[in-house]
Design a protein around this motif. Structure first.
Motif, PDB file in Angstrom:
ATOM      1  N   TRP A 164     113.204  24.989  32.300  1.00  0.00           N
ATOM      2  CA  TRP A 164     112.612  26.218  31.779  1.00  0.00           C
ATOM      3  C   TRP A 164     113.520  26.947  30.787  1.00  0.00           C
ATOM      4  O   TRP A 164     113.053  27.864  30.090  1.00  0.00           O
ATOM      5  CB  TRP A 164     112.284  27.169  32.924  1.00  0.00           C
ATOM      6  N   LEU A 165     114.777  26.560  30.726  1.00  0.00           N
ATOM      7  CA  LEU A 165     115.725  27.305  29.898  1.00  0.00           C
ATOM      8  C   LEU A 165     115.417  27.191  28.409  1.00  0.00           C
ATOM      9  O   LEU A 165     115.325  28.197  27.700  1.00  0.00           O
ATOM     10  CB  LEU A 165     117.149  26.797  30.186  1.00  0.00           C
ATOM     11  N   GLU A 166     115.255  25.964  27.916  1.00  0.00           N
ATOM     12  CA  GLU A 166     115.048  25.774  26.476  1.00  0.00           C
ATOM     13  C   GLU A 166     113.766  26.423  25.980  1.00  0.00           C
ATOM     14  O   GLU A 166     113.804  27.177  24.998  1.00  0.00           O
ATOM     15  CB  GLU A 166     115.068  24.275  26.149  1.00  0.00           C
ATOM     16  N   PRO A 167     112.599  26.193  26.595  1.00  0.00           N
ATOM     17  CA  PRO A 167     111.393  26.875  26.091  1.00  0.00           C
ATOM     18  C   PRO A 167     111.488  28.393  26.219  1.00  0.00           C
ATOM     19  O   PRO A 167     110.963  29.127  25.374  1.00  0.00           O
ATOM     20  CB  PRO A 167     110.267  26.307  26.962  1.00  0.00           C
ATOM     21  N   GLY A 168     112.168  28.890  27.253  1.00  0.00           N
ATOM     22  CA  GLY A 168     112.319  30.341  27.377  1.00  0.00           C
ATOM     23  C   GLY A 168     113.115  30.934  26.232  1.00  0.00           C
ATOM     24  O   GLY A 168     112.764  31.995  25.687  1.00  0.00           O
ATOM     25  N   LEU A 169     114.193  30.261  25.849  1.00  0.00           N
ATOM     26  CA  LEU A 169     114.983  30.747  24.718  1.00  0.00           C
ATOM     27  C   LEU A 169     114.204  30.674  23.412  1.00  0.00           C
ATOM     28  O   LEU A 169     114.311  31.566  22.558  1.00  0.00           O
ATOM     29  CB  LEU A 169     116.273  29.925  24.607  1.00  0.00           C
ATOM     30  N   LEU A 170     113.428  29.626  23.245  1.00  0.00           N
ATOM     31  CA  LEU A 170     112.638  29.501  22.014  1.00  0.00           C
ATOM     32  C   LEU A 170     111.578  30.599  21.922  1.00  0.00           C
ATOM     33  O   LEU A 170     111.311  31.132  20.833  1.00  0.00           O
ATOM     34  CB  LEU A 170     111.993  28.117  21.952  1.00  0.00           C
ATOM     35  N   VAL A 171     110.961  30.944  23.040  1.00  0.00           N
ATOM     36  CA  VAL A 171     110.000  32.049  23.031  1.00  0.00           C
ATOM     37  C   VAL A 171     110.685  33.356  22.651  1.00  0.00           C
ATOM     38  O   VAL A 171     110.160  34.156  21.846  1.00  0.00           O
ATOM     39  CB  VAL A 171     109.323  32.167  24.413  1.00  0.00           C
ATOM     40  N   PHE A 172     111.881  33.599  23.186  1.00  0.00           N
ATOM     41  CA  PHE A 172     112.625  34.815  22.849  1.00  0.00           C
ATOM     42  C   PHE A 172     112.954  34.858  21.358  1.00  0.00           C
ATOM     43  O   PHE A 172     112.796  35.908  20.698  1.00  0.00           O
ATOM     44  CB  PHE A 172     113.904  34.868  23.678  1.00  0.00           C
ATOM     45  N   LEU A 173     113.393  33.726  20.802  1.00  0.00           N
ATOM     46  CA  LEU A 173     113.721  33.694  19.374  1.00  0.00           C
ATOM     47  C   LEU A 173     112.469  33.901  18.530  1.00  0.00           C
ATOM     48  O   LEU A 173     112.526  34.554  17.473  1.00  0.00           O
ATOM     49  CB  LEU A 173     114.377  32.355  19.034  1.00  0.00           C
ATOM     50  N   THR A 174     111.352  33.356  18.955  1.00  0.00           N
ATOM     51  CA  THR A 174     110.108  33.541  18.205  1.00  0.00           C
ATOM     52  C   THR A 174     109.714  35.011  18.159  1.00  0.00           C
ATOM     53  O   THR A 174     109.299  35.526  17.107  1.00  0.00           O
ATOM     54  CB  THR A 174     108.985  32.712  18.849  1.00  0.00           C
ATOM     55  N   VAL A 175     109.853  35.706  19.275  1.00  0.00           N
ATOM     56  CA  VAL A 175     109.540  37.136  19.304  1.00  0.00           C
ATOM     57  C   VAL A 175     110.456  37.907  18.377  1.00  0.00           C
ATOM     58  O   VAL A 175     110.012  38.805  17.637  1.00  0.00           O
ATOM     59  CB  VAL A 175     109.643  37.665  20.752  1.00  0.00           C
ATOM     60  N   MET A 176     111.747  37.569  18.366  1.00  0.00           N
ATOM     61  CA  MET A 176     112.690  38.269  17.483  1.00  0.00           C
ATOM     62  C   MET A 176     112.341  38.056  16.014  1.00  0.00           C
ATOM     63  O   MET A 176     112.363  39.000  15.212  1.00  0.00           O
ATOM     64  CB  MET A 176     114.108  37.776  17.775  1.00  0.00           C
ATOM     65  N   VAL A 177     112.015  36.831  15.660  1.00  0.00           N
ATOM     66  CA  VAL A 177     111.640  36.552  14.268  1.00  0.00           C
ATOM     67  C   VAL A 177     110.360  37.294  13.903  1.00  0.00           C
ATOM     68  O   VAL A 177     110.226  37.849  12.803  1.00  0.00           O
ATOM     69  CB  VAL A 177     111.473  35.029  14.059  1.00  0.00           C
ATOM     70  N   GLY A 178     109.412  37.336  14.829  1.00  0.00           N
ATOM     71  CA  GLY A 178     108.166  38.050  14.562  1.00  0.00           C
ATOM     72  C   GLY A 178     108.384  39.532  14.322  1.00  0.00           C
ATOM     73  O   GLY A 178     107.743  40.134  13.436  1.00  0.00           O
ATOM     74  N   VAL A 179     109.295  40.148  15.080  1.00  0.00           N
ATOM     75  CA  VAL A 179     109.584  41.574  14.892  1.00  0.00           C
ATOM     76  C   VAL A 179     110.175  41.831  13.514  1.00  0.00           C
ATOM     77  O   VAL A 179     109.798  42.783  12.814  1.00  0.00           O
ATOM     78  CB  VAL A 179     110.539  42.071  16.003  1.00  0.00           C
ATOM     79  N   VAL A 180     111.109  40.979  13.103  1.00  0.00           N
ATOM     80  CA  VAL A 180     111.731  41.153  11.785  1.00  0.00           C
ATOM     81  C   VAL A 180     110.700  40.974  10.671  1.00  0.00           C
ATOM     82  O   VAL A 180     110.634  41.768   9.717  1.00  0.00           O
ATOM     83  CB  VAL A 180     112.900  40.163  11.619  1.00  0.00           C
ATOM     84  N   ILE A 181     109.887  39.947  10.773  1.00  0.00           N
ATOM     85  CA  ILE A 181     108.875  39.708   9.730  1.00  0.00           C
ATOM     86  C   ILE A 181     107.871  40.861   9.674  1.00  0.00           C
ATOM     87  O   ILE A 181     107.483  41.313   8.584  1.00  0.00           O
ATOM     88  CB  ILE A 181     108.161  38.362  10.010  1.00  0.00           C
ATOM     89  N   TRP A 182     107.470  41.376  10.823  1.00  0.00           N
ATOM     90  CA  TRP A 182     106.540  42.503  10.856  1.00  0.00           C
ATOM     91  C   TRP A 182     107.152  43.738  10.181  1.00  0.00           C
ATOM     92  O   TRP A 182     106.488  44.435   9.407  1.00  0.00           O
ATOM     93  CB  TRP A 182     106.161  42.817  12.292  1.00  0.00           C
ATOM     94  N   GLY A 183     108.425  43.993  10.472  1.00  0.00           N
ATOM     95  CA  GLY A 183     109.060  45.153   9.861  1.00  0.00           C
ATOM     96  C   GLY A 183     109.214  45.028   8.360  1.00  0.00           C
ATOM     97  O   GLY A 183     109.185  46.025   7.640  1.00  0.00           O
ATOM     98  N   ILE A 184     109.369  43.818   7.862  1.00  0.00           N
ATOM     99  CA  ILE A 184     109.556  43.622   6.421  1.00  0.00           C
ATOM    100  C   ILE A 184     108.220  43.685   5.683  1.00  0.00           C
ATOM    101  O   ILE A 184     108.100  44.333   4.621  1.00  0.00           O
ATOM    102  CB  ILE A 184     110.257  42.271   6.156  1.00  0.00           C
ATOM    103  N   PHE A 185     107.218  43.035   6.217  1.00  0.00           N
ATOM    104  CA  PHE A 185     105.976  42.901   5.481  1.00  0.00           C
ATOM    105  C   PHE A 185     105.031  44.085   5.653  1.00  0.00           C
ATOM    106  O   PHE A 185     104.093  44.230   4.874  1.00  0.00           O
ATOM    107  CB  PHE A 185     105.251  41.605   5.890  1.00  0.00           C
ATOM    108  N   THR A 186     105.260  44.931   6.656  1.00  0.00           N
ATOM    109  CA  THR A 186     104.370  46.087   6.824  1.00  0.00           C
ATOM    110  C   THR A 186     104.370  47.013   5.607  1.00  0.00           C
ATOM    111  O   THR A 186     103.297  47.365   5.091  1.00  0.00           O
ATOM    112  CB  THR A 186     104.748  46.863   8.098  1.00  0.00           C
ATOM    113  N   PRO A 187     105.541  47.458   5.092  1.00  0.00           N
ATOM    114  CA  PRO A 187     105.482  48.315   3.890  1.00  0.00           C
ATOM    115  C   PRO A 187     104.974  47.577   2.657  1.00  0.00           C
ATOM    116  O   PRO A 187     104.326  48.176   1.791  1.00  0.00           O
ATOM    117  CB  PRO A 187     106.937  48.762   3.726  1.00  0.00           C
ATOM    118  N   ILE A 188     105.267  46.268   2.561  1.00  0.00           N
ATOM    119  CA  ILE A 188     104.793  45.512   1.400  1.00  0.00           C
ATOM    120  C   ILE A 188     103.265  45.440   1.399  1.00  0.00           C
ATOM    121  O   ILE A 188     102.609  45.648   0.356  1.00  0.00           O
ATOM    122  CB  ILE A 188     105.400  44.098   1.411  1.00  0.00           C
ATOM    123  N   MET A 189     102.685  45.182   2.574  1.00  0.00           N
ATOM    124  CA  MET A 189     101.227  45.138   2.647  1.00  0.00           C
ATOM    125  C   MET A 189     100.629  46.521   2.429  1.00  0.00           C
ATOM    126  O   MET A 189      99.525  46.663   1.873  1.00  0.00           O
ATOM    127  CB  MET A 189     100.803  44.593   4.018  1.00  0.00           C
TER     128      MET A 189
END
Length: 371
Positions: A337-362
């Protein structure tokens, strides 16, 4: 611990050599009692470090030689790795000929493995050194397997995390401040990311220092990985029970066997004192382990059944084997369970950054589209 000393005897003749003892003061007192006037006393630094694999190979080879009938001195000389100098090997043979126990002779190389030293002392006390060497080698092998499995599970997430850290540093320290200067009206998510960027910039040196401190502390075994602490504890408990059963089968009383094996559990001084005092007062082993709060309830209950039925040593041995197998299954599920759990955490972090960047652009794009 091994000390190198220089001294003068009662005839003022210079003497030098090695002495063993738990502390510098005790070795100093022993030499003074022997009629020597000590001039220098220091920890022997000539001991070469052995890798985990070398320790495992040495114990396995030593166990095989002892079972083949070789004397302990000859078996130790043949089992020592080639990386050790001839001087060190000769000193070890001299120590063994002088009657120093094997556990003390090997202590400089296994000072970071108190569980192995505890097993060796148990084998010396019970007269089953060869069998205990097999158990110690198995303990090192299982610890190495667990570490290798963990490293394998963390390899890919570590690469992704490193790349994410580089991207985050560029975004937080390069792109977002420019975005703040260009657009005054930003969304809440983008404003939060910008604030986080300025905060990280202000405490960057402190974060690096903290990270280095954690790495150094981890390498010196002063901190434990929470993910592995429970698994390693179960491993030590399993070997404790198996070794205790073997010593009891040899006719050694429990109140004599348990104190020898307690270092295997890595208990605190207070806990060790409590266990020894409770055994001296005649309390059942099941009650003592139940108070510790770290033993599985099934193991404590099984020991209580063995105490009532009169087959305690056999029950302890079976429980030790069962606990070892259960720990292995638990570690495999944990790593799965360790590897998929870490990948899910990294995916959430990347999603937060992308959301913060593209919100003002949109938002800007929508504004100009409305115009």
């Amino acid at each position: 611990m091994r000390f190198r000393y220089r001294a003068h005897d009662q005839q003022s003749k210079p003497q030098r050599g090695f002495a063993f003892g738990p502390s510098r003061q005790e070795v100093f007192d022993q030499l003074q009692t022997g009629g020597l006037r000590v001039t220098t006393l220091e920890v022997d630094q000539s001991v070469s470090k052995l890798t985990h694999n070398q320790k495992q190979w040495m114990l396995s080879h030593l166990q095989g030689l002892l079972q083949a009938g070789l004397a302990l001195e000859q078996a130790v000389h043949s089992a020592l790795p080639d990386s050790l100098s001839s001087v060190v090997k000769q000193d070890m043979q001299s120590d063994l000929r002088a009657g120093i126990p094997l556990s003390q002779v090997l202590e400089p190389w296994f000072k970071n493995n108190p569980d192995v030293l505890a097993l060796l002392r148990a084998g010396e006390a019970g007269g089953r050194l060869a069998d205990v060497l097999r158990t110690a080698e198995q303990l090192l092998r299982e610890q190495a397997t667990l570490r290798q499995s963990l490293q394998k599970a963390l390899f890919y997430p570590a690469i992704v995390l490193s790349l994410l850290a580089i991207v985050l540093l560029f975004v937080l320290f390069g792109f977002l401040p420019q975005l703040q200067q260009s657009f005054a009206d930003m969304s809440i998510s983008t404003t939060s990311l910008v604030t986080t960027a300025w905060l990280l910039r202000s405490i960057l040196a402190l974060m690096i220092l903290l990270l280095l401190t954690v790495v150094v502390a981890a390498r010196t075994s002063r901190v434990h990985v929470p993910l592995l602490s429970g698994v390693l504890q179960r491993q030590r408990q399993s070997f404790f029970l198996q070794s205790l059963a073997a010593m009891m089968d040899q006719g050694i009383a429990m109140h004599q066997a348990v104190p020898v094996l307690l270092p295997l559990l890595k208990l605190s001084t207070v806990q060790t004192s409590f266990v020894n005092q409770s055994l001296a007062k005649g309390y059942p082993l099941s009650d003592i382990l139940r108070v510790q709060k770290t033993w599985p309830a099934a193991v404590v209950q099984g020991i209580a059944v063995g105490e009532q039925s009169g087959s305690l040593s056999q029950q302890i041995g079976r429980l030790g084997v069962w606990l070892g197998e259960d720990t292995h299954r638990h570690s495999q599920r944990l790593l799965a369970w360790l590897e998929p759990g870490l990948l899910v955490f990294l995916t959430v972090m990347v999603g937060v950054v992308i959301w913060g960047i593209f919100t003002p652009i949109m938002g800007i794009y929508g504004h100009f589209s409305g115009v």
